[in-house]
Design an enzyme around this catalytic site. Sequence first.
Site, PDB file in Angstrom:
ATOM      1  N   GLY A 328      86.955 130.971  87.151  1.00  0.00           N
ATOM      2  CA  GLY A 328      88.201 131.726  86.209  1.00  0.00           C
ATOM      3  C   GLY A 328      87.819 133.146  85.853  1.00  0.00           C
ATOM      4  CG  HIS A 330      83.724 133.771  80.409  1.00  0.00           C
ATOM      5  ND1 HIS A 330      82.680 132.981  80.538  1.00  0.00           N
ATOM      6  CD2 HIS A 330      83.720 134.415  79.529  1.00  0.00           C
ATOM      7  CE1 HIS A 330      81.834 133.425  79.774  1.00  0.00           C
ATOM      8  NE2 HIS A 330      82.292 134.336  78.853  1.00  0.00           N
ATOM      9  CB  CYS A 331      83.468 132.234  86.776  1.00  0.00           C
ATOM     10  SG  CYS A 331      84.185 130.862  85.800  1.00  0.00           S
ATOM     11  CB  ILE A 332      85.267 137.086  88.266  1.00  0.00           C
ATOM     12  CG1 ILE A 332      86.255 137.500  87.481  1.00  0.00           C
ATOM     13  CG2 ILE A 332      85.159 135.643  89.254  1.00  0.00           C
ATOM     14  CD1 ILE A 332      87.384 137.884  88.218  1.00  0.00           C
TER      15      ILE A 332
END
Length: 342
Positions: A328, A330-332
């Site tokens: 999502g 936050h992950c990138i």
Amino acid sequence: MSYRMPPEWAPHERTWMAWPGPNPTFRDDAELAAARTAWASVAHAVRRFEPVTMVHGPGQGASARELLGPDADLVERELDDAWMRDIGPTFVLDDEGRPAAVDWVFNGWGGQDWARWEHDSKIARRVADLAGVPVLSSALVNEGGAIHVDGEGTVLLTDTVQLGAGRNPGWSREQVEAEVHARLGTSKAIWLPHGLAGDYGTYGTQGHVDIVAAFAGPGRVVVHSQRDPAHPDHARSRTYLEILRGETDARGRPLEVVEVPAPTVLKDAEGDWVDYSYINHYLCNGGVVLCAFDDPNDEVAAGIFRRLFPGREVVPVDARTIFASGGGIHCITQQQPKSREQ
């Protein structure tokens, strides 16, 4: 010298991201093109509030420039994948407020058979060099999406990540906690037993906490709440809520637990359970970049985050393409905190 990871709501120097390139996560040209559009949308949202540096692989700069614009801050380094939260460094501050970067061991989310990490295992150090900060090497296999801190001594972890056989076989809970505390300046770990059900699929992380729960201020945590009993995450989210409502933070405060209802959609177009979650948001200077899913609960979640962060603008960005690839918003993204010397 001791170090501390500031909370995500502390002031940032900039955000670091990685540009999608050809790799197994994006199965064909159409998926890669869609991913690039999605990553660019997040970058544009974050750039409203703070600088963004996009790292791209060799030969991938033109596609990044086309979607990010002529004034984008681009740097070329070897990459395998595009999840900067996990492959990049975890930035911390020393006792005098000067930044440094923790370089965890990265092994493709537990050595998954589809993953490649020859270059991604080195990118944390390369980003630290670009940022001009010293590197703190750790022997722990870990990723940025597998931790969440309140900046006051508390960290969230999950059993299936730090204690998973694919990452740290032979490490005890006490050994993991000691290493995490030494690197992040924390003193209390709150363990959740697992992540969301969909995070154990082909491109899942095997239980990252940043899709389940996140601190939203001292003594306050937002938690994914799946209200539909038909979804396997219904029971899981009840477990998270029960654990966190019974916990205190490092300073002894009972946690205020804020439930964030999951999107109403339960399955994707292929009939698989989704792990869509608003918890995987990103805080930047003056903003909350929030996952959106063209769902009735998008506005419910936005209202919760407006209440939690009244001084910030909530910016929803469609995250369905990112989730289809295994993560999502936050992950990138990965924040570099502002030095207290500035």
